[in-house]
Scaffold this motif. Structure first.
Motif, PDB file in Angstrom:
ATOM      1  N   THR A 116      22.014  46.707  50.191  1.00 24.35           N
ATOM      2  CA  THR A 116      21.937  45.342  49.665  1.00 24.35           C
ATOM      3  C   THR A 116      23.329  44.752  49.458  1.00 24.35           C
ATOM      4  OG1 THR A 116      19.866  45.903  48.542  1.00 24.35           O
ATOM      5  CG2 THR A 116      20.972  43.890  47.855  1.00 24.35           C
ATOM      6  N   ALA A 117      24.238  45.555  48.901  1.00 21.63           N
ATOM      7  CA  ALA A 117      25.607  45.060  48.710  1.00 21.63           C
ATOM      8  C   ALA A 117      26.232  44.663  50.043  1.00 21.63           C
ATOM      9  CB  ALA A 117      26.452  46.124  48.017  1.00 21.63           C
ATOM     10  N   ALA A 118      26.011  45.461  51.077  1.00 20.99           N
ATOM     11  CA  ALA A 118      26.563  45.149  52.395  1.00 20.99           C
ATOM     12  C   ALA A 118      25.915  43.897  52.976  1.00 20.99           C
ATOM     13  CB  ALA A 118      26.362  46.339  53.333  1.00 20.99           C
ATOM     14  N   GLU A 119      24.605  43.779  52.833  1.00 15.31           N
ATOM     15  CA  GLU A 119      23.901  42.600  53.351  1.00 15.31           C
ATOM     16  C   GLU A 119      24.383  41.319  52.681  1.00 15.31           C
ATOM     17  OE1 GLU A 119      19.771  43.287  52.746  1.00 15.31           O
ATOM     18  OE2 GLU A 119      19.738  45.084  54.021  1.00 15.31           O
ATOM     19  N   LYS A 120      24.752  41.409  51.424  1.00 13.31           N
ATOM     20  CA  LYS A 120      25.206  40.231  50.689  1.00 13.31           C
ATOM     21  C   LYS A 120      26.646  39.852  51.011  1.00 13.31           C
ATOM     22  CE  LYS A 120      22.071  40.774  46.730  1.00 13.31           C
ATOM     23  NZ  LYS A 120      21.447  39.444  46.781  1.00 13.31           N
ATOM     24  N   GLY A 121      27.331  40.680  51.814  1.00 15.71           N
ATOM     25  CA  GLY A 121      28.670  40.328  52.255  1.00 15.71           C
ATOM     26  C   GLY A 121      29.807  41.059  51.573  1.00 15.71           C
ATOM     27  N   THR A 122      29.527  42.145  50.874  1.00 13.61           N
ATOM     28  CA  THR A 122      30.590  42.951  50.272  1.00 13.61           C
ATOM     29  C   THR A 122      31.379  43.643  51.379  1.00 13.61           C
ATOM     30  OG1 THR A 122      29.178  43.373  48.361  1.00 13.61           O
ATOM     31  CG2 THR A 122      31.096  44.808  48.645  1.00 13.61           C
ATOM     32  N   ALA A 123      32.704  43.561  51.311  1.00 15.15           N
ATOM     33  CA  ALA A 123      33.570  44.267  52.258  1.00 15.15           C
ATOM     34  C   ALA A 123      33.784  45.683  51.738  1.00 15.15           C
ATOM     35  CB  ALA A 123      34.896  43.534  52.409  1.00 15.15           C
ATOM     36  N   ILE A 124      33.159  46.659  52.383  1.00 12.79           N
ATOM     37  CA  ILE A 124      33.144  48.048  51.900  1.00 12.79           C
ATOM     38  C   ILE A 124      34.020  48.910  52.792  1.00 12.79           C
ATOM     39  CG2 ILE A 124      31.690  50.059  51.498  1.00 12.79           C
ATOM     40  CD1 ILE A 124      29.363  48.107  50.984  1.00 12.79           C
ATOM     41  N   ARG A 125      34.877  49.717  52.145  1.00 11.40           N
ATOM     42  CA  ARG A 125      35.697  50.690  52.884  1.00 11.40           C
ATOM     43  C   ARG A 125      35.527  52.065  52.255  1.00 11.40           C
ATOM     44  NH1 ARG A 125      41.745  49.238  53.549  1.00 11.40           N
ATOM     45  NH2 ARG A 125      41.597  48.365  51.461  1.00 11.40           N
ATOM     46  N   LEU A 126      35.222  53.050  53.077  1.00 10.56           N
ATOM     47  CA  LEU A 126      35.083  54.431  52.624  1.00 10.56           C
ATOM     48  C   LEU A 126      36.348  55.215  52.936  1.00 10.56           C
ATOM     49  CD1 LEU A 126      31.428  55.202  53.810  1.00 10.56           C
ATOM     50  CD2 LEU A 126      32.199  54.290  51.612  1.00 10.56           C
ATOM     51  N   GLY A 127      36.555  56.293  52.163  1.00 10.36           N
ATOM     52  CA  GLY A 127      37.729  57.131  52.350  1.00 10.36           C
ATOM     53  C   GLY A 127      39.005  56.491  51.865  1.00 10.36           C
ATOM     54  N   VAL A 128      38.889  55.477  51.013  1.00  9.93           N
ATOM     55  CA  VAL A 128      40.050  54.720  50.528  1.00  9.93           C
ATOM     56  C   VAL A 128      39.904  54.500  49.027  1.00  9.93           C
ATOM     57  CG1 VAL A 128      41.358  52.564  50.714  1.00  9.93           C
ATOM     58  CG2 VAL A 128      40.221  53.509  52.730  1.00  9.93           C
ATOM     59  N   THR A 129      41.010  54.576  48.313  1.00 11.69           N
ATOM     60  CA  THR A 129      41.012  54.179  46.910  1.00 11.69           C
ATOM     61  C   THR A 129      42.364  53.548  46.576  1.00 11.69           C
ATOM     62  OG1 THR A 129      40.451  54.879  44.649  1.00 11.69           O
ATOM     63  CG2 THR A 129      41.808  56.394  45.968  1.00 11.69           C
ATOM     64  N   VAL A 130      42.574  53.305  45.314  1.00 10.66           N
ATOM     65  CA  VAL A 130      43.786  52.622  44.870  1.00 10.66           C
ATOM     66  C   VAL A 130      44.931  53.618  44.732  1.00 10.66           C
ATOM     67  CG1 VAL A 130      44.811  51.389  42.933  1.00 10.66           C
ATOM     68  CG2 VAL A 130      42.521  50.794  43.707  1.00 10.66           C
ATOM     69  N   GLU A 131      46.085  53.233  45.223  1.00 10.97           N
ATOM     70  CA  GLU A 131      47.292  54.034  45.070  1.00 10.97           C
ATOM     71  C   GLU A 131      48.172  53.478  43.949  1.00 10.97           C
ATOM     72  OE1 GLU A 131      49.868  57.102  45.610  1.00 10.97           O
ATOM     73  OE2 GLU A 131      48.018  56.830  46.767  1.00 10.97           O
ATOM     74  N   LYS A 132      48.358  52.145  43.933  1.00 12.23           N
ATOM     75  CA  LYS A 132      49.188  51.501  42.923  1.00 12.23           C
ATOM     76  C   LYS A 132      48.581  50.161  42.519  1.00 12.23           C
ATOM     77  CE  LYS A 132      53.607  53.432  44.577  1.00 12.23           C
ATOM     78  NZ  LYS A 132      54.960  53.085  45.099  1.00 12.23           N
ATOM     79  N   LEU A 133      48.811  49.798  41.258  1.00 11.67           N
ATOM     80  CA  LEU A 133      48.394  48.494  40.742  1.00 11.67           C
ATOM     81  C   LEU A 133      49.595  47.808  40.109  1.00 11.67           C
ATOM     82  CD1 LEU A 133      45.123  49.505  38.845  1.00 11.67           C
ATOM     83  CD2 LEU A 133      45.232  48.236  40.977  1.00 11.67           C
ATOM     84  N   ALA A 134      49.757  46.532  40.356  1.00 10.89           N
ATOM     85  CA  ALA A 134      50.820  45.746  39.721  1.00 10.89           C
ATOM     86  C   ALA A 134      50.217  44.429  39.253  1.00 10.89           C
ATOM     87  CB  ALA A 134      51.970  45.508  40.689  1.00 10.89           C
ATOM     88  N   GLN A 135      50.174  44.240  37.928  1.00  7.27           N
ATOM     89  CA  GLN A 135      49.576  43.034  37.368  1.00  7.27           C
ATOM     90  C   GLN A 135      50.632  41.982  37.029  1.00  7.27           C
ATOM     91  OE1 GLN A 135      46.268  43.150  34.596  1.00  7.27           O
ATOM     92  NE2 GLN A 135      46.558  45.369  34.364  1.00  7.27           N
ATOM     93  N   ASP A 136      50.207  40.736  37.102  1.00  3.50           N
ATOM     94  CA  ASP A 136      50.986  39.628  36.570  1.00  3.50           C
ATOM     95  C   ASP A 136      49.982  38.629  36.005  1.00  3.50           C
ATOM     96  OD1 ASP A 136      50.216  37.614  38.668  1.00  3.50           O
ATOM     97  OD2 ASP A 136      51.301  38.997  39.972  1.00  3.50           O
ATOM     98  N   PRO A 137      50.413  37.568  35.353  1.00  6.68           N
ATOM     99  CA  PRO A 137      49.459  36.644  34.718  1.00  6.68           C
ATOM    100  C   PRO A 137      48.458  36.016  35.675  1.00  6.68           C
ATOM    101  CG  PRO A 137      51.649  36.295  33.823  1.00  6.68           C
ATOM    102  CD  PRO A 137      51.803  37.235  34.976  1.00  6.68           C
ATOM    103  N   GLU A 138      48.755  35.977  36.962  1.00  2.00           N
ATOM    104  CA  GLU A 138      47.893  35.291  37.923  1.00  2.00           C
ATOM    105  C   GLU A 138      46.972  36.211  38.703  1.00  2.00           C
ATOM    106  OE1 GLU A 138      47.851  32.047  37.831  1.00  2.00           O
ATOM    107  OE2 GLU A 138      49.400  32.179  36.282  1.00  2.00           O
ATOM    108  N   GLY A 139      47.215  37.514  38.660  1.00  2.00           N
ATOM    109  CA  GLY A 139      46.360  38.396  39.454  1.00  2.00           C
ATOM    110  C   GLY A 139      46.872  39.823  39.485  1.00  2.00           C
ATOM    111  N   VAL A 140      46.298  40.625  40.395  1.00  5.41           N
ATOM    112  CA  VAL A 140      46.648  42.035  40.531  1.00  5.41           C
ATOM    113  C   VAL A 140      46.961  42.319  41.996  1.00  5.41           C
ATOM    114  CG1 VAL A 140      45.961  44.416  40.065  1.00  5.41           C
ATOM    115  CG2 VAL A 140      44.949  42.548  38.727  1.00  5.41           C
ATOM    116  N   SER A 141      48.146  42.874  42.244  1.00  6.32           N
ATOM    117  CA  SER A 141      48.511  43.322  43.587  1.00  6.32           C
ATOM    118  C   SER A 141      48.187  44.806  43.703  1.00  6.32           C
ATOM    119  CB  SER A 141      49.999  43.077  43.856  1.00  6.32           C
ATOM    120  OG  SER A 141      50.283  41.688  43.835  1.00  6.32           O
TER     121      SER A 141
END
Length: 374
Positions: A116-141
């Motif tokens: 259902t998530a895929a049918e609704k248009g979620t962009a799904i990637r397997l075998g991948v996760t987050v390595e680094k996060l960098a926040q600022d007031p406008e968003g997250v890189s």
């Protein structure tokens, strides 16, 4: 108009996939990453009580979920010998047209949520996760483990008990705790008379049977496992039979059919409750990453799906992200805390052999709480 346009969900379990559908329902762009190369599902079956069914309805998932599982009315309490004691009826929180409870195999539930998530248009990637996060007031890189990068209005850690997002943003000192118990599970063909959740209370262990489909049910037994021992996989069938030796009736009959260790699923019970706000800036935790609990009152999935409902609802509003996440905490923190503590309390009573403890009272109170709107 919503100020959140693009969200990254880390983790493709029940909470993450439910949230993906909820956000896509509101037109919010969603990337979802899952560290597993293949979407294998651990476990046998799962119980969805009235609040989880209501939450699935709010996300537009309930009809598919009901088609994939087995609806039932209430929970029966039995002695270890199999003598019936009482029936606790469920609440029809989703409305009179929906059942109060549903048993469903974890594989079937995952197939519904992921497709259902895929049918609704979620962009799904397997075998991948987050390595680094960098926040600022406008968003997250975000830097991913495959070297790619992304920019998001919000990052959601739905990556479970050993959440990498929680460790990265909240610190490594927040770790799961082993409660002293474990649970064994095994599937069986379902006899026609097993049309409800049946729980059997022993002196040292508690067992139960839950219908999953027209032809399938699963058995569980909880047990004290001091020191969280490493259990050899080739001994799982023998160990499960041993933990069931005080039970008679249907449980006793089924016990002797447990012979293949590969059919036994064993899981130590570990818990965590983040004792403060579950967000830092534009990163928020949901599900087991924030509030993993024991299975004694069958609410782990329910609380995760409720998180998804509330968060997807709020993120569609025109308000600062910090204000929305603060309101998320107001609606979720105390409710989840009560459920986590209730489940832990029942487990502690079991380990103490406190047969006089008011387990039914705790379950009744839980049912009253979860029937209330979120």
């Amino acid at each position: 108009m919503a100020r959140v346009h693009k969200v990254l969900i880390v983790g493709g379990g029940i909470g993450g996939l439910s949230l993906a559908s909820g956000l896509r329902n509101r037109g919010i762009e969603v990337d979802l990453v899952e560290v597993k190369q293949e979407w294998t599902v651990y476990g046998v079956g799962i119980i969805l009580q009235c609040n989880a069914i209501r939450a699935m309805a709010q996300l537009g998932l309930v009809d598919r979920i009901l088609d994939a599982g087995y609806a039932y009315e209430g929970m029966g309490h039995y002695t270890a010998e199999g003598e019936f004691q009482r029936m606790l009826p469920g609440e029809r929180a989703a409305g009179p047209e929906y059942p109060p409870n549903l048993g469903i195999s974890r594989i079937a539930l995952h197939q519904v949520l992921s497709s259902t998530a895929a049918e609704k248009g979620t962009a799904i990637r397997l075998g991948v996760t987050v390595e680094k996060l960098a926040q600022d007031p406008e968003g997250v890189s975000v830097m991913f483990t495959d070297g790619t990068q992304g920019r998001y209005d919000l990052v959601v850690g739905a990556d479970g008990l050993y959440s990498k997002v929680r460790s990265m943003v909240f610190g490594k000192e927040l770790k799961p705790r082993f409660t002293g118990q474990a649970v064994f599970r095994h599937n069986f063909p379902r006899p026609p008379e097993l049309d409800h959740l049946a729980v059997y209370y022993g002196h040292h262990h508690n067992s139960g049977l839950c219908p999953l489909s027209k032809d399938l049910m699963y058995m569980f037994v909880t047990s004290s496992e001091p020191g969280n021992p490493r259990v050899p996989e080739d001994q799982l069938a023998e160990l499960m039979r041993d933990r069931l030796k005080e039970f008679g009736g249907l449980i006793g009959q089924l016990r002797e059919q447990i012979t293949d260790p590969k059919q036994v699923v064993y899981k130590p019970m570990e818990v965590i409750f983040v004792p403060e706000s579950w967000y830092r800036g534009r990163v928020v935790l949901i599900g087991d990453a924030a509030h993993a609990m024991t299975p004694h009152i069958s609410q782990g999935a329910g609380m995760a799906v409720e998180d998804a409902v509330v968060l997807s609802e709020l993120l569609a509003e025109d308000a600062p992200v910090g204000a929305l996440l603060s309101r998320f905490m107001q609606r979720r923190y105390e409710r989840c805390k009560f459920i986590v503590e209730s489940a832990i309390q029942i487990g502690e009573w079991e380990m103490q052999g406190a047969s006089h403890a008011d387990r039914s009272g705790v379950v009744k109170k839980m049912l009253e709480v979860i029937a209330q709107p979120i």
